[in-house]
Design an enzyme around this catalytic site. Sequence first.
Site, PDB file in Angstrom:
ATOM      1  N   HIS A  52      55.229  47.795  31.138  1.00 35.64           N
ATOM      2  CA  HIS A  52      53.783  48.082  31.108  1.00 35.64           C
ATOM      3  C   HIS A  52      53.537  49.596  31.128  1.00 35.64           C
ATOM      4  O   HIS A  52      53.504  50.224  32.193  1.00 35.64           O
ATOM      5  CB  HIS A  52      53.089  47.411  32.295  1.00 35.64           C
ATOM      6  CG  HIS A  52      51.594  47.469  32.235  1.00 35.64           C
ATOM      7  ND1 HIS A  52      50.784  46.350  32.311  1.00 35.64           N
ATOM      8  CD2 HIS A  52      50.742  48.506  32.070  1.00 35.64           C
ATOM      9  CE1 HIS A  52      49.515  46.704  32.224  1.00 35.64           C
ATOM     10  NE2 HIS A  52      49.463  48.025  32.082  1.00 35.64           N
ATOM     11  N   HIS A  54      51.196  52.553  28.652  1.00 33.73           N
ATOM     12  CA  HIS A  54      50.301  52.782  27.508  1.00 33.73           C
ATOM     13  C   HIS A  54      50.741  54.037  26.755  1.00 33.73           C
ATOM     14  O   HIS A  54      50.858  55.110  27.362  1.00 33.73           O
ATOM     15  CB  HIS A  54      48.864  52.966  27.996  1.00 33.73           C
ATOM     16  CG  HIS A  54      48.278  51.729  28.607  1.00 33.73           C
ATOM     17  ND1 HIS A  54      47.383  50.925  27.955  1.00 33.73           N
ATOM     18  CD2 HIS A  54      48.493  51.140  29.817  1.00 33.73           C
ATOM     19  CE1 HIS A  54      47.050  49.905  28.732  1.00 33.73           C
ATOM     20  NE2 HIS A  54      47.705  50.009  29.877  1.00 33.73           N
ATOM     21  N   HIS A 250      45.706  42.221  30.968  1.00 34.85           N
ATOM     22  CA  HIS A 250      45.342  42.958  32.182  1.00 34.85           C
ATOM     23  C   HIS A 250      44.390  42.073  32.982  1.00 34.85           C
ATOM     24  O   HIS A 250      43.300  41.747  32.488  1.00 34.85           O
ATOM     25  CB  HIS A 250      44.576  44.234  31.836  1.00 34.85           C
ATOM     26  CG  HIS A 250      45.422  45.371  31.389  1.00 34.85           C
ATOM     27  ND1 HIS A 250      46.063  45.411  30.178  1.00 34.85           N
ATOM     28  CD2 HIS A 250      45.701  46.562  31.999  1.00 34.85           C
ATOM     29  CE1 HIS A 250      46.705  46.565  30.063  1.00 34.85           C
ATOM     30  NE2 HIS A 250      46.514  47.279  31.152  1.00 34.85           N
ATOM     31  N   GLU A 253      43.591  43.407  38.280  1.00 28.01           N
ATOM     32  CA  GLU A 253      43.875  44.804  38.648  1.00 28.01           C
ATOM     33  C   GLU A 253      42.735  45.237  39.573  1.00 28.01           C
ATOM     34  O   GLU A 253      42.963  45.584  40.726  1.00 28.01           O
ATOM     35  CB  GLU A 253      43.937  45.673  37.383  1.00 28.01           C
ATOM     36  CG  GLU A 253      44.226  47.141  37.653  1.00 28.01           C
ATOM     37  CD  GLU A 253      44.225  47.992  36.371  1.00 28.01           C
ATOM     38  OE1 GLU A 253      43.675  47.552  35.351  1.00 28.01           O
ATOM     39  OE2 GLU A 253      44.779  49.123  36.422  1.00 28.01           O
ATOM     40  N   HIS A 274      49.296  43.910  36.006  1.00 32.30           N
ATOM     41  CA  HIS A 274      48.859  44.222  37.381  1.00 32.30           C
ATOM     42  C   HIS A 274      48.809  42.938  38.242  1.00 32.30           C
ATOM     43  O   HIS A 274      49.755  42.642  38.936  1.00 32.30           O
ATOM     44  CB  HIS A 274      47.531  44.986  37.417  1.00 32.30           C
ATOM     45  CG  HIS A 274      47.560  46.245  36.608  1.00 32.30           C
ATOM     46  ND1 HIS A 274      48.082  47.418  37.096  1.00 32.30           N
ATOM     47  CD2 HIS A 274      47.171  46.502  35.335  1.00 32.30           C
ATOM     48  CE1 HIS A 274      47.990  48.355  36.159  1.00 32.30           C
ATOM     49  NE2 HIS A 274      47.446  47.825  35.070  1.00 32.30           N
ATOM     50  N   ASP A 332      52.484  52.723  33.743  1.00 28.03           N
ATOM     51  CA  ASP A 332      51.134  52.498  33.229  1.00 28.03           C
ATOM     52  C   ASP A 332      50.635  53.673  32.368  1.00 28.03           C
ATOM     53  O   ASP A 332      50.573  53.552  31.150  1.00 28.03           O
ATOM     54  CB  ASP A 332      50.168  52.198  34.384  1.00 28.03           C
ATOM     55  CG  ASP A 332      48.936  51.434  33.961  1.00 28.03           C
ATOM     56  OD1 ASP A 332      48.891  50.956  32.821  1.00 28.03           O
ATOM     57  OD2 ASP A 332      48.012  51.287  34.796  1.00 28.03           O
TER      58      ASP A 332
HETATM   59  O1  LIG Z   1      45.416  50.391  33.961  1.00 28.34           O
HETATM   60  C1  LIG Z   1      44.714  50.119  32.966  1.00 28.34           C
HETATM   61  N1  LIG Z   1      43.831  49.091  33.033  1.00 28.34           N
HETATM   62  C2  LIG Z   1      43.031  48.738  31.997  1.00 28.34           C
HETATM   63  N2  LIG Z   1      43.044  49.389  30.825  1.00 28.34           N
HETATM   64  C3  LIG Z   1      43.892  50.438  30.704  1.00 28.34           C
HETATM   65  C4  LIG Z   1      44.753  50.837  31.739  1.00 28.34           C
HETATM   66  N3  LIG Z   1      45.464  51.900  31.300  1.00 28.34           N
HETATM   67  C5  LIG Z   1      45.063  52.155  30.041  1.00 28.34           C
HETATM   68  N4  LIG Z   1      44.107  51.282  29.672  1.00 28.34           N
HETATM   69  C6  LIG Z   1      43.368  51.223  28.415  1.00 28.34           C
HETATM   70  O2  LIG Z   1      44.218  50.703  27.416  1.00 28.34           O
HETATM   71  C7  LIG Z   1      43.996  51.440  26.214  1.00 28.34           C
HETATM   72  C8  LIG Z   1      45.095  51.224  25.219  1.00 28.34           C
HETATM   73  O3  LIG Z   1      46.293  51.784  25.628  1.00 28.34           O
HETATM   74  C9  LIG Z   1      43.789  52.841  26.724  1.00 28.34           C
HETATM   75  O4  LIG Z   1      43.169  53.656  25.754  1.00 28.34           O
HETATM   76  C10 LIG Z   1      42.911  52.596  27.932  1.00 28.34           C
HETATM   77  O5  LIG Z   1      41.551  52.477  27.534  1.00 28.34           O
END
Ligand SMILES: O=c1[nH]cnc2c1ncn2[C@@H]1O[C@H](CO)[C@@H](O)[C@H]1O
Length: 396
Positions: A52, A54, A250, A253, A274, A332
């Site tokens: 996980h 991004h 997701h 979280e 999460h 993350d």
């Molecule tokens: O921890 C998180 N929770 C929810 N959305 C997230 C988290 N981290 C990043 N992104 C979202 O996922 C998109 C694509 O990668 C990111 O641009 C952000 O808006």
Amino acid sequence: MHIIARRAAMSIGSPVLSALCTSRLTGSRRTSTMAEHTPEQVVFNKPKVELHVHLDGAIRVQTILDIAKKRGIFLPANTVEDLTSVIILEEPATLTKFLGKFAEYMHVVAGDREAIKRIAYEFVEDKAKEGVIYVEVRYSPHFLANTKVDPIPWDQKEGDLSPDEVVHVVNEGLSEGERAFNIKARSILCCMRHMPSWSMDIVELCKKYRHEGVVAIDLAGDESLNCEAYPGHRMAYEEAARCGIHRTVHAGEVGPPSVVQEAVEVLKAERVGHGYRTLEDQALYKKLLAQNMHFEVCPVSSKLTGACDPDFTKHPVITFRKDKANYSLNTDDPLIFNSTLHLDYSTAQKYMGFTEEEFKRLNIRSAESCFLPEKEKKELLQQLREAYGMIESTAF
Ligand SMILES: O=c1[nH]cnc2c1ncn2[C@@H]1O[C@H](CO)[C@@H](O)[C@H]1O
């Protein structure tokens, strides 16, 4: 100064790890300049799996500066240190505030083929240096595009880079990175909670690129604003399930356990991103434990997004560990949290009592829960077991 130290240290690994990173998955022995994490920082100096992370939350600050300069894009800072302090979250905030941080820099990268390929390639390099041998990296192709996306994100002018071509370019960067750094990298395409109209595109892209490194669909974004998945997301996930595209969501979280339940029962998620708040519904938690559901846990992230109590000694993953749940440890968004995977591991060791044995166990569970085809999954598991001294090496 301390702000940039962690990421600077991250760019160099350790010799022990270098030897362990020799991969039978991709062939030749990896050569690399190594070293700089002190033994205290690297608490688990062995091959790891990360599920996980991004891509757009894992860009090098220097790269953002370079691209902005090249494209003539204004940024509020022009040194790594200054830009770092603009982008990072230093204190626990909210998920909404955290998600707002992407707007500080996404306009620099979005719409530019060379930039997108570069961040994908560098991402693989950074993971290899952390001792990751298999990574699943996720992103929203729409957030990096500037045509065939409505609305066009980040106040960009219309250009000629579509979400489809973004996926193609990221695939190129990842596979060049795999060859250069001898680890395996696959990708997951994100639907965004606030943009259900993009979700059918996402599942179609997952189908189109399933033989070029895309292994699953995700649903990311602000769970605190959109708790219930819109029909657009549901339709995309139904199609994903119908076509055998792997699914993660997701959920839990910052949202309540009902979001986790919906993820699993309606969206047919095979893993939960999460999932901390699952623990608030013990019946659901027990059911997911019995199902061997995988939780993608991100310790440092969970503190800074306000998802969990900032006191790590109260973290939900401690319960997961005691219950021998199936979970992984992940960064993350290391750019925004100014973190590395080593920091997540050392946090787990220092504040949550994690041991070497548990790190091995959770990495094996992560490999078992990854979205690789069965044959490749077996190879990955074999590679980890050998490195962890759990079986005789078959290497000669
Ligand atoms: O921890 C998180 N929770 C929810 N959305 C997230 C988290 N981290 C990043 N992104 C979202 O996922 C998109 C694509 O990668 C990111 O641009 C952000 O808006």
